[in-house]
Design a protein around this motif. Structure first.
Motif, PDB file in Angstrom:
ATOM      1  N   PHE A  42     -59.793  46.780  46.785  1.00  0.00           N
ATOM      2  CA  PHE A  42     -59.459  46.217  45.631  1.00  0.00           C
ATOM      3  C   PHE A  42     -59.610  47.719  44.431  1.00  0.00           C
ATOM      4  N   ILE A  43     -60.502  48.653  44.719  1.00  0.00           N
ATOM      5  CA  ILE A  43     -60.562  49.609  43.884  1.00  0.00           C
ATOM      6  C   ILE A  43     -59.537  50.781  44.360  1.00  0.00           C
ATOM      7  N   SER A  44     -59.364  50.685  45.660  1.00  0.00           N
ATOM      8  CA  SER A  44     -58.171  51.792  46.120  1.00  0.00           C
ATOM      9  C   SER A  44     -56.908  51.279  45.451  1.00  0.00           C
ATOM     10  N   MET A  45     -56.744  50.078  45.592  1.00  0.00           N
ATOM     11  CA  MET A  45     -55.404  49.600  45.102  1.00  0.00           C
ATOM     12  C   MET A  45     -55.453  49.912  43.763  1.00  0.00           C
ATOM     13  N   CYS A  46     -56.222  49.721  42.895  1.00  0.00           N
ATOM     14  CA  CYS A  46     -56.074  49.854  41.433  1.00  0.00           C
ATOM     15  C   CYS A  46     -56.125  51.337  41.164  1.00  0.00           C
ATOM     16  N   MET A  47     -56.700  52.212  41.672  1.00  0.00           N
ATOM     17  CA  MET A  47     -56.630  53.489  41.528  1.00  0.00           C
ATOM     18  C   MET A  47     -55.172  54.340  41.651  1.00  0.00           C
ATOM     19  N   LYS A  48     -54.680  53.578  42.582  1.00  0.00           N
ATOM     20  CA  LYS A  48     -53.236  53.931  42.804  1.00  0.00           C
ATOM     21  C   LYS A  48     -52.380  54.018  41.796  1.00  0.00           C
ATOM     22  N   LYS A  49     -52.874  53.006  40.878  1.00  0.00           N
ATOM     23  CA  LYS A  49     -52.011  52.786  39.730  1.00  0.00           C
ATOM     24  C   LYS A  49     -52.438  53.460  38.354  1.00  0.00           C
ATOM     25  N   LEU A  50     -53.194  54.308  38.581  1.00  0.00           N
ATOM     26  CA  LEU A  50     -54.082  55.327  37.340  1.00  0.00           C
ATOM     27  C   LEU A  50     -53.405  56.649  37.356  1.00  0.00           C
ATOM     28  N   ASN A  51     -53.236  57.418  36.148  1.00  0.00           N
ATOM     29  CA  ASN A  51     -52.782  58.453  36.242  1.00  0.00           C
ATOM     30  C   ASN A  51     -54.033  59.451  36.378  1.00  0.00           C
ATOM     31  N   GLU A  52     -53.537  60.900  36.675  1.00  0.00           N
ATOM     32  CA  GLU A  52     -54.786  61.840  37.194  1.00  0.00           C
ATOM     33  C   GLU A  52     -55.956  61.847  36.000  1.00  0.00           C
ATOM     34  N   GLU A  97     -56.916  59.411  34.185  1.00  0.00           N
ATOM     35  CA  GLU A  97     -57.643  58.030  34.122  1.00  0.00           C
ATOM     36  C   GLU A  97     -58.548  58.018  35.665  1.00  0.00           C
ATOM     37  N   ILE A  98     -58.065  58.723  36.574  1.00  0.00           N
ATOM     38  CA  ILE A  98     -58.674  58.802  37.986  1.00  0.00           C
ATOM     39  C   ILE A  98     -59.729  59.544  37.878  1.00  0.00           C
ATOM     40  N   LYS A  99     -59.593  60.509  37.055  1.00  0.00           N
ATOM     41  CA  LYS A  99     -61.125  61.506  36.695  1.00  0.00           C
ATOM     42  C   LYS A  99     -62.104  60.778  36.115  1.00  0.00           C
ATOM     43  N   ILE A 100     -61.757  59.973  35.036  1.00  0.00           N
ATOM     44  CA  ILE A 100     -62.479  59.342  34.397  1.00  0.00           C
ATOM     45  C   ILE A 100     -63.331  58.255  35.293  1.00  0.00           C
ATOM     46  N   VAL A 101     -62.639  57.483  35.932  1.00  0.00           N
ATOM     47  CA  VAL A 101     -63.155  56.644  36.698  1.00  0.00           C
ATOM     48  C   VAL A 101     -64.109  57.261  37.877  1.00  0.00           C
ATOM     49  N   ASN A 102     -63.805  58.262  38.396  1.00  0.00           N
ATOM     50  CA  ASN A 102     -64.513  59.023  39.310  1.00  0.00           C
ATOM     51  C   ASN A 102     -65.850  59.654  38.777  1.00  0.00           C
TER      52      ASN A 102
END
Length: 267
Positions: free
Chosen positions: A206-216, A218-223
């Motif tokens: 689920f996380i992998s699927m959602c991360m694919k829909k984020l920009n760079e 947003e991905i950095k913020i999540v990580n």
């Protein structure tokens, strides 16, 4: 039981002809042409799921090799039935399919735990003897009657009769008196527990699927926030923005995740 030996041997090795193609693209191509080579590649890429789930049933009365073969067959069924257009990860779809095949095999196999063959054979003879003796004696036969009829000891009869109880395991829905409490207790409430591996696989996909829909960004913020445990101020300094901006973006990301979760729940 059947399983392509070549597939099993090379379960961690991707066919060089498909090495540069993403799994989602392979599923789309396989949906259209049903090429057996593509299916084999998809099997190879997902055999890790088979191994994880098969190991959960070790020491439950059936050889691991047999369970692994059944799980592999379940993987093939999952690949055949998977709809790539639904938008969720394959492993989340495959897990219940594989588990279902394994559980069905346990039901069909009969004995729920490993019982010596001599006990299994004696148990069958006892069942036949009880039916015949009850007709001949016009009463329920005693253990001594059965032992004498089968020319075995009473201890052997008792042992086989006790072991035969595992042939048909009790349902987890069996209800027990709660001894005065308002709510009765089910067997599953006493011995059941959640399998963390199922949730781990589903959550990861689920996380992998959602991360694919984020920009760079947003991905950095999540990580940084949820995997590196950085504060909003630290992330803001690295992005050269205000802490309030990071806070707003974080809420926006969480909202996106909730939206995707709602979509899955509707499937």
């Amino acid at each position: 039981m059947f399983m392509d030996k070549k597939i099993k041997k090379n379960k961690d090795h991707h066919n060089s002809a498909f090495g540069g193609i993403e799994t989602k693209e392979l599923f789309m191509v396989y949906r259209d042409n049903r090429d057996i080579e593509i299916r084999n590649e998809l099997i190879n890429r997902h055999m890790y799921i088979t191994e994880i789930l098969a190991k959960k049933f070790i020491n439950k009365g059936i050889d691991y090799e047999d369970i692994y073969q059944v799980a592999s067959l379940g993987l093939i069924y999952a690949i055949e039935r998977f709809d790539v257009d639904k938008g969720f990860e394959f492993s989340s779809f495959a897990t219940p399919t594989i588990i279902g095949e394994i559980k069905k095999y346990f039901r069909d196999k009969g004995w729920s735990v490993r019982v010596p063959r001599r006990i299994q054979e004696l148990s069958k003879k006892i069942n036949l003897a009880k039916a015949k003796l009850q007709q001949d004696l016009q009463r329920i036969p005693k253990v001594s009657d059965i032992a004498e009829y089968l020319n075995v000891t009473e201890e052997e009869v008792i042992e086989a009769m006790e072991a035969s109880q595992v042939y048909t395991p009790k349902s987890l829905d069996v209800t027990y008196d709660s001894s005065g409490d308002d709510k009765d207790i089910q067997l599953q409430d006493i011995i059941g527990k959640d399998d963390k591996y199922f949730d781990t696989i589903e959550n990861r996909d689920f996380i992998s699927m959602c991360m694919k829909k984020l920009n760079e960004v947003e991905i950095k913020i999540v990580n940084d926030r949820f995997f590196e445990n950085k504060t909003q101020i630290q992330v803001a300094d690295e992005l050269n923005v205000s802490q309030m901006t990071v806070s707003r973006m974080e809420k926006k990301i969480i909202k996106k995740f909730r939206k995707e979760l709602n979509k899955l729940n509707e499937i």
